[in-house]
Motif scaffolding. Structure first.
Motif: not given
Length: 133
Positions: A92-99, A37-45
C-alpha cells in the motif's frame, strides 16, 4: 532524489509542521493489528477534500489497487484518513507513493500549460498595443 527523501521523511513521521508552537506530524501510517502491508490507513494532517479526492482518484487508476477511499474526521478538523488496500505483491505504501508522484506530475503539467497561456496572452496583448502605435 530529493522527492524520494522527502517522502521517506513523511512516511517516518519526521516531517512536521509548526502550529502555535506545537510539533505536529504531517503524515501518519496506521496499520491494524494482524493486517499486512497491503492494507494501510494514512492520516494526512492539515488536508481536506481537495487533496483527498484527487489523490484517491490517482491511486484508484492503478489496477493493483483493490480499494482506496478517504474520510474527513470532522468538519472542524483539517485531517483526512486515506485507506488503501492492494492485491498482489504491491504494498500500500508504494501505491501511495505512486499516486502522489502522478498527482504532482499532473499538477505540474497544468501549471506549465497555465503559465504558457499567460505568457502567450501577454505577448499577444503587447503586440496589439505596439500595432496601434
Amino acid at each position: 532524489m530529493e522527492e524520494d527523501q522527502e517522502l521517506e521523511r513523511k512516511m517516518s513521521g519526521v516531517k512536521t509542521s509548526m502550529a502555535e508552537g506545537e510539533r505536529k506530524t504531517a503524515l501518519e501510517m496506521v496499520q491494524a493489528a494482524g493486517t499486512d502491508r497491503h492494507c494501510v490507513t494514512f492520516v494526512l494532517h492539515e488536508e481536506d477534500h481537495t487533496l483527498g479526492n484527487s489523490l484517491r482518484y490517482m491511486i484508484m487508476k492503478n489496477p493493483e489497487v483493490e480499494f482506496c477511499g478517504y474520510t474527513t474526521t470532522h468538519p472542524s478538523e483539517s485531517k483526512i484518513n486515506l485507506r488503501i488496500q492492494t492485491r498482489g505483491a504491491l504494498p500500500a505504501v508504494e501505491s501511495f507513493q505512486r499516486g502522489l508522484t502522478e498527482l504532482m506530475n499532473v499538477c505540474q503539467h497544468v501549471l506549465d500549460k497555465f503559465e504558457a497561456s499567460i505568457k502567450e496572452y501577454k505577448d499577444q496583448k503587447a503586440s496589439r498595443n505596439e500595432a496601434t502605435f
